[in-house]
Design an enzyme around this catalytic site. Structure first.
Site, PDB file in Angstrom:
ATOM      1  N   ILE A 193      40.689  24.286 -15.720  1.00 32.23           N
ATOM      2  CA  ILE A 193      39.466  23.631 -16.172  1.00 32.23           C
ATOM      3  C   ILE A 193      39.738  22.835 -17.448  1.00 32.23           C
ATOM      4  O   ILE A 193      39.253  21.721 -17.625  1.00 32.23           O
ATOM      5  CB  ILE A 193      38.339  24.669 -16.393  1.00 32.23           C
ATOM      6  CG1 ILE A 193      38.134  25.485 -15.118  1.00 32.23           C
ATOM      7  CG2 ILE A 193      37.043  23.989 -16.802  1.00 32.23           C
ATOM      8  CD1 ILE A 193      37.309  26.733 -15.281  1.00 32.23           C
TER       9      ILE A 193
ATOM     10  N   ASN B 275      49.764  30.653 -18.500  1.00 31.16           N
ATOM     11  CA  ASN B 275      49.180  30.567 -17.164  1.00 31.16           C
ATOM     12  C   ASN B 275      49.161  29.132 -16.657  1.00 31.16           C
ATOM     13  O   ASN B 275      48.283  28.725 -15.902  1.00 31.16           O
ATOM     14  CB  ASN B 275      47.742  31.152 -17.188  1.00 31.16           C
ATOM     15  CG  ASN B 275      47.237  31.446 -15.787  1.00 31.16           C
ATOM     16  OD1 ASN B 275      48.030  31.647 -14.868  1.00 31.16           O
ATOM     17  ND2 ASN B 275      45.921  31.418 -15.606  1.00 31.16           N
TER      18      ASN B 275
ATOM     19  N   ASN C 118      43.337  39.739 -26.600  1.00 34.11           N
ATOM     20  CA  ASN C 118      43.570  38.301 -26.467  1.00 34.11           C
ATOM     21  C   ASN C 118      42.263  37.514 -26.456  1.00 34.11           C
ATOM     22  O   ASN C 118      42.076  36.584 -27.245  1.00 34.11           O
ATOM     23  CB  ASN C 118      44.337  38.011 -25.169  1.00 34.11           C
ATOM     24  CG  ASN C 118      44.635  36.524 -25.005  1.00 34.11           C
ATOM     25  OD1 ASN C 118      45.234  35.913 -25.892  1.00 34.11           O
ATOM     26  ND2 ASN C 118      44.171  35.920 -23.925  1.00 34.11           N
TER      27      ASN C 118
ATOM     28  N   SER D 244      30.881  32.664 -18.125  1.00 33.74           N
ATOM     29  CA  SER D 244      30.947  32.832 -16.677  1.00 33.74           C
ATOM     30  C   SER D 244      29.674  33.463 -16.131  1.00 33.74           C
ATOM     31  O   SER D 244      29.039  34.275 -16.809  1.00 33.74           O
ATOM     32  CB  SER D 244      32.153  33.718 -16.323  1.00 33.74           C
ATOM     33  OG  SER D 244      32.083  34.145 -14.983  1.00 33.74           O
TER      34      SER D 244
ATOM     35  N   TYR E 159      37.202  41.792 -17.724  1.00 33.52           N
ATOM     36  CA  TYR E 159      37.152  40.335 -17.923  1.00 33.52           C
ATOM     37  C   TYR E 159      35.708  39.895 -18.187  1.00 33.52           C
ATOM     38  O   TYR E 159      35.423  39.207 -19.161  1.00 33.52           O
ATOM     39  CB  TYR E 159      37.708  39.617 -16.691  1.00 33.52           C
ATOM     40  CG  TYR E 159      37.249  38.182 -16.603  1.00 33.52           C
ATOM     41  CD1 TYR E 159      36.205  37.817 -15.756  1.00 33.52           C
ATOM     42  CD2 TYR E 159      37.828  37.202 -17.388  1.00 33.52           C
ATOM     43  CE1 TYR E 159      35.753  36.512 -15.707  1.00 33.52           C
ATOM     44  CE2 TYR E 159      37.388  35.889 -17.341  1.00 33.52           C
ATOM     45  CZ  TYR E 159      36.338  35.552 -16.490  1.00 33.52           C
ATOM     46  OH  TYR E 159      35.888  34.263 -16.449  1.00 33.52           O
TER      47      TYR E 159
ATOM     48  N   LYS F 230      33.569  38.225 -21.710  1.00 32.21           N
ATOM     49  CA  LYS F 230      32.687  37.051 -21.753  1.00 32.21           C
ATOM     50  C   LYS F 230      31.342  37.435 -22.372  1.00 32.21           C
ATOM     51  O   LYS F 230      30.776  36.697 -23.181  1.00 32.21           O
ATOM     52  CB  LYS F 230      32.476  36.471 -20.351  1.00 32.21           C
ATOM     53  CG  LYS F 230      33.714  35.842 -19.738  1.00 32.21           C
ATOM     54  CD  LYS F 230      34.270  34.712 -20.595  1.00 32.21           C
ATOM     55  CE  LYS F 230      35.518  34.092 -19.995  1.00 32.21           C
ATOM     56  NZ  LYS F 230      36.098  33.041 -20.857  1.00 32.21           N
TER      57      LYS F 230
ATOM     58  N   ASN G 285      41.671  34.114  -6.258  1.00 33.13           N
ATOM     59  CA  ASN G 285      40.439  33.405  -5.897  1.00 33.13           C
ATOM     60  C   ASN G 285      40.517  32.848  -4.472  1.00 33.13           C
ATOM     61  O   ASN G 285      41.594  32.568  -3.936  1.00 33.13           O
ATOM     62  CB  ASN G 285      40.170  32.266  -6.896  1.00 33.13           C
ATOM     63  CG  ASN G 285      39.861  32.793  -8.290  1.00 33.13           C
ATOM     64  OD1 ASN G 285      40.451  32.368  -9.261  1.00 33.13           O
ATOM     65  ND2 ASN G 285      38.942  33.739  -8.398  1.00 33.13           N
ATOM     66  N   LEU G 286      39.337  32.647  -3.901  1.00 30.36           N
ATOM     67  CA  LEU G 286      39.228  32.289  -2.485  1.00 30.36           C
ATOM     68  C   LEU G 286      39.898  30.967  -2.140  1.00 30.36           C
ATOM     69  O   LEU G 286      40.726  30.909  -1.206  1.00 30.36           O
ATOM     70  CB  LEU G 286      37.745  32.215  -2.077  1.00 30.36           C
ATOM     71  CG  LEU G 286      37.490  31.798  -0.624  1.00 30.36           C
ATOM     72  CD1 LEU G 286      38.041  32.834   0.345  1.00 30.36           C
ATOM     73  CD2 LEU G 286      35.998  31.572  -0.376  1.00 30.36           C
TER      74      LEU G 286
ATOM     75  N   ARG H 282      28.606  32.414  -2.839  1.00 24.89           N
ATOM     76  CA  ARG H 282      28.922  31.958  -4.185  1.00 24.89           C
ATOM     77  C   ARG H 282      28.527  30.486  -4.343  1.00 24.89           C
ATOM     78  O   ARG H 282      28.236  29.809  -3.352  1.00 24.89           O
ATOM     79  CB  ARG H 282      30.432  32.095  -4.461  1.00 24.89           C
ATOM     80  CG  ARG H 282      30.960  33.523  -4.450  1.00 24.89           C
ATOM     81  CD  ARG H 282      30.465  34.323  -5.638  1.00 24.89           C
ATOM     82  NE  ARG H 282      31.074  35.647  -5.687  1.00 24.89           N
ATOM     83  CZ  ARG H 282      30.626  36.704  -5.025  1.00 24.89           C
ATOM     84  NH1 ARG H 282      29.577  36.579  -4.229  1.00 24.89           N
ATOM     85  NH2 ARG H 282      31.213  37.890  -5.153  1.00 24.89           N
TER      86      ARG H 282
ATOM     87  N   ARG I 161      35.715  43.873  -1.286  1.00 28.00           N
ATOM     88  CA  ARG I 161      36.551  44.009  -2.490  1.00 28.00           C
ATOM     89  C   ARG I 161      35.692  44.669  -3.575  1.00 28.00           C
ATOM     90  O   ARG I 161      34.554  44.231  -3.837  1.00 28.00           O
ATOM     91  CB  ARG I 161      37.035  42.633  -2.951  1.00 28.00           C
ATOM     92  CG  ARG I 161      37.874  42.653  -4.207  1.00 28.00           C
ATOM     93  CD  ARG I 161      38.451  41.283  -4.525  1.00 28.00           C
ATOM     94  NE  ARG I 161      37.396  40.335  -4.891  1.00 28.00           N
ATOM     95  CZ  ARG I 161      37.657  39.080  -5.281  1.00 28.00           C
ATOM     96  NH1 ARG I 161      38.908  38.619  -5.318  1.00 28.00           N
ATOM     97  NH2 ARG I 161      36.666  38.271  -5.615  1.00 28.00           N
TER      98      ARG I 161
HETATM   99  C1  WQD Z   1      34.854  34.322  -4.083  1.00 26.02           C
HETATM  100  C2  WQD Z   1      34.423  35.010  -2.769  1.00 26.02           C
HETATM  101  C3  WQD Z   1      35.356  37.194  -2.486  1.00 26.02           C
HETATM  102  C4  WQD Z   1      39.517  35.977  -2.108  1.00 26.02           C
HETATM  103  C5  WQD Z   1      35.686  35.246  -9.998  1.00 26.02           C
HETATM  104  C6  WQD Z   1      35.227  35.601 -11.404  1.00 26.02           C
HETATM  105  C7  WQD Z   1      34.595  34.403 -12.054  1.00 26.02           C
HETATM  106  C8  WQD Z   1      35.591  33.282 -12.015  1.00 26.02           C
HETATM  107  C9  WQD Z   1      35.879  32.940 -10.559  1.00 26.02           C
HETATM  108  C10 WQD Z   1      37.238  33.072 -13.745  1.00 26.02           C
HETATM  109  C11 WQD Z   1      34.101  36.482  -2.960  1.00 26.02           C
HETATM  110  C12 WQD Z   1      35.864  36.251  -1.411  1.00 26.02           C
HETATM  111  C13 WQD Z   1      38.142  35.955  -2.290  1.00 26.02           C
HETATM  112  C14 WQD Z   1      40.061  36.361  -0.847  1.00 26.02           C
HETATM  113  C15 WQD Z   1      37.824  36.664  -0.009  1.00 26.02           C
HETATM  114  N1  WQD Z   1      36.783  33.667 -12.676  1.00 26.02           N
HETATM  115  N2  WQD Z   1      37.324  36.299  -1.244  1.00 26.02           N
HETATM  116  N3  WQD Z   1      39.190  36.684   0.158  1.00 26.02           N
HETATM  117  O1  WQD Z   1      35.043  36.800  -7.503  1.00 26.02           O
HETATM  118  O2  WQD Z   1      33.237  35.032  -7.114  1.00 26.02           O
HETATM  119  O3  WQD Z   1      34.552  34.979  -9.221  1.00 26.02           O
HETATM  120  O4  WQD Z   1      36.504  34.109  -9.987  1.00 26.02           O
HETATM  121  O5  WQD Z   1      36.777  32.166 -14.362  1.00 26.02           O
HETATM  122  O6  WQD Z   1      34.282  34.707 -13.392  1.00 26.02           O
HETATM  123  O7  WQD Z   1      34.235  36.609 -11.346  1.00 26.02           O
HETATM  124  O8  WQD Z   1      35.645  34.364  -7.087  1.00 26.02           O
HETATM  125  O9  WQD Z   1      37.226  33.237  -5.597  1.00 26.02           O
HETATM  126  O10 WQD Z   1      37.691  35.652  -6.270  1.00 26.02           O
HETATM  127  O11 WQD Z   1      35.847  35.160  -4.671  1.00 26.02           O
HETATM  128  O12 WQD Z   1      37.064  36.978   0.934  1.00 26.02           O
HETATM  129  O13 WQD Z   1      41.306  36.398  -0.627  1.00 26.02           O
HETATM  130  O14 WQD Z   1      35.522  34.952  -1.861  1.00 26.02           O
HETATM  131  O15 WQD Z   1      35.088  38.476  -1.946  1.00 26.02           O
HETATM  132  O16 WQD Z   1      33.033  36.815  -2.087  1.00 26.02           O
HETATM  133  P1  WQD Z   1      34.559  35.399  -7.672  1.00 26.02           P
HETATM  134  P2  WQD Z   1      36.697  34.602  -5.920  1.00 26.02           P
END
Ligand code: WQD
Length: 336
Positions: free
Chosen positions: A13, A36, A100, A125, A150, A154, A199-200, A231, A295
């Site tokens: 970002i 990172n 940190n 967040s 985490y 925040k 992340n997804l 989301r 999860r």
């Molecule tokens: C999104 C959806 C998972 C991976 C987090 C932090 C947030 C920000 C973004 C930092 C959820 C699903 C995910 C996978 C899946 N972090 N998923 N299979 O958890 O909404 O947010 O990351 O800035 O602060 O809370 O994001 O992308 O991990 O998950 O099914 O392999 O995708 O269960 O529903 P999240 P995410």
């Protein structure tokens, strides 16, 4: 030319925000510890805008290094991204995350206090809301007990900023991001997850690229239309532009209050299966995935009410989910 310090400015970002700052005519000083990201993001930013930001490889926990930096530059504003941000990892490393994420914030605010600086933007967040009782989530929704270390950094971070801003009249804004995704249209900067993506979207693109065997969908038994979690996926360039809007608000001092926070999302919720289907359609491919258990720590649904941000920041998203997913795939293909 106003000079803006961007901590974590070579991150996902941060780098997109640096590009938008330069496009708006700001001079940018980046500090990043490269824990990172990689140094070539600096050249990639330069190749997009034609202007090389000033860069220091620096750990924001090093107070003396911060003092040296502030002695060398007249800073007109700070955008603070630098933080550890892996939700799962944070549960096993709480002390590293608190040390940190919070000491860096405190040291920056101390420099602002001591030098009578203004205009501080904090990367917060939607995780501070946990599972909101009402959707879409407004800024009036209560901040709930964090579900991760985490998320707690925040929440505590926002409280530190609120108190520092009230006591020392530092003009601050916290931007509560929903889910940032995608890559810059130049495809020269994007998300660079190190190791196995948490992340997804990066997991989807790496699966489509054959780097991962298949995507695990974490649960399809949620109380949502298709059973998978919902989301608010916002393109990272729209998110970056929200920082410019917030900075302008602070600098024009239109707001009398010294600490405000805004939800930064699209206002639209998308389920995991909807994202998968959209990704397959816009990129004309089939994704290999399977449904597994939920999860731990995931909320059912989170998407933003952006009314206040739209009005007060005079900002709104312009990039669709499909365009964002297309840019994410183009970026992945470029990684080879
Ligand atoms: C999104 C959806 C998972 C991976 C987090 C932090 C947030 C920000 C973004 C930092 C959820 C699903 C995910 C996978 C899946 N972090 N998923 N299979 O958890 O909404 O947010 O990351 O800035 O602060 O809370 O994001 O992308 O991990 O998950 O099914 O392999 O995708 O269960 O529903 P999240 P995410």
């Amino acid at each position: 030319m106003k000079k803006i310090l961007v901590t974590g400015g070579l991150g996902f970002i941060g780098s997109h925000t640096v590009v938008e700052l330069q496009n708006e005519g700001f001079e940018v000083v980046i500090i990043d510890d490269l824990s990172n990201t990689t140094i070539n993001v600096l050249d990639n930013i330069t190749s997009i805008t034609g202007k090389k930001p000033i860069f220091y490889q620096m750990d924001t926990r090093k107070k003396e290094d911060l003092k040296t930096l502030f002695n060398s530059h007249d800073i007109d504003g700070i955008i603070h991204f630098a933080a550890y941000k892996a939700v799962g990892e944070s549960m096993g490393k709480p002390l590293e995350y608190y040390e940190n994420n919070l000491s860096s914030l405190i040291y920056l605010l101390q420099e602002m206090r001591d030098r009578n600086l203004d205009n501080f933007i904090f990367s917060s967040s939607c995780t501070v809301y946990g599972q909101a009782d009402e959707l879409p989530v407004t800024e009036k929704a209560p901040v709930k007990a964090a579900e991760s270390v985490y998320g707690n950094t925040k929440q505590i971070g926002e409280e530190i900023i609120r108190d520092a801003s009230n006591a020392h009249k530092i003009n601050c804004i916290a931007l509560r991001y929903f889910n940032p995704i995608g890559a810059h249209p130049s495809i020269k900067i994007g998300e660079l997850p190190l190791g196995v993506p948490q992340n997804l979207i990066p997991f989807i693109t790496q699966t489509a690229a054959g780097i991962r065997k298949e995507l695990s969908v974490f649960g399809d038994d949620y109380p949502t239309p298709d059973g998978t979690a919902v989301r608010d996926y916002i393109h990272v360039v729209d998110l970056a532009k929200a920082h410019i809007a917030a900075l302008k608000r602070l600098m024009e001092k239109r707001n009398k209050t010294t600490f405000e926070y805004f939800n930064i999302g699209t206002g639209k919720g998308s389920s995991v299966l909807e994202v998968i289907n959209a990704f397959e359609k816009v990129n004309n491919l089939k994704l290999n995935y399977k449904i597994v258990g939920r999860r731990e720590g995931d909320v059912v649904a989170a998407y933003a009410d952006t009314t206040i941000a739209n009005k007060e920041l005079n900002w709104k998203t312009e990039i669709s989910l499909e365009e964002a997913l297309a840019s994410a795939w183009k970026w992945q293909l470029k990684q080879g």
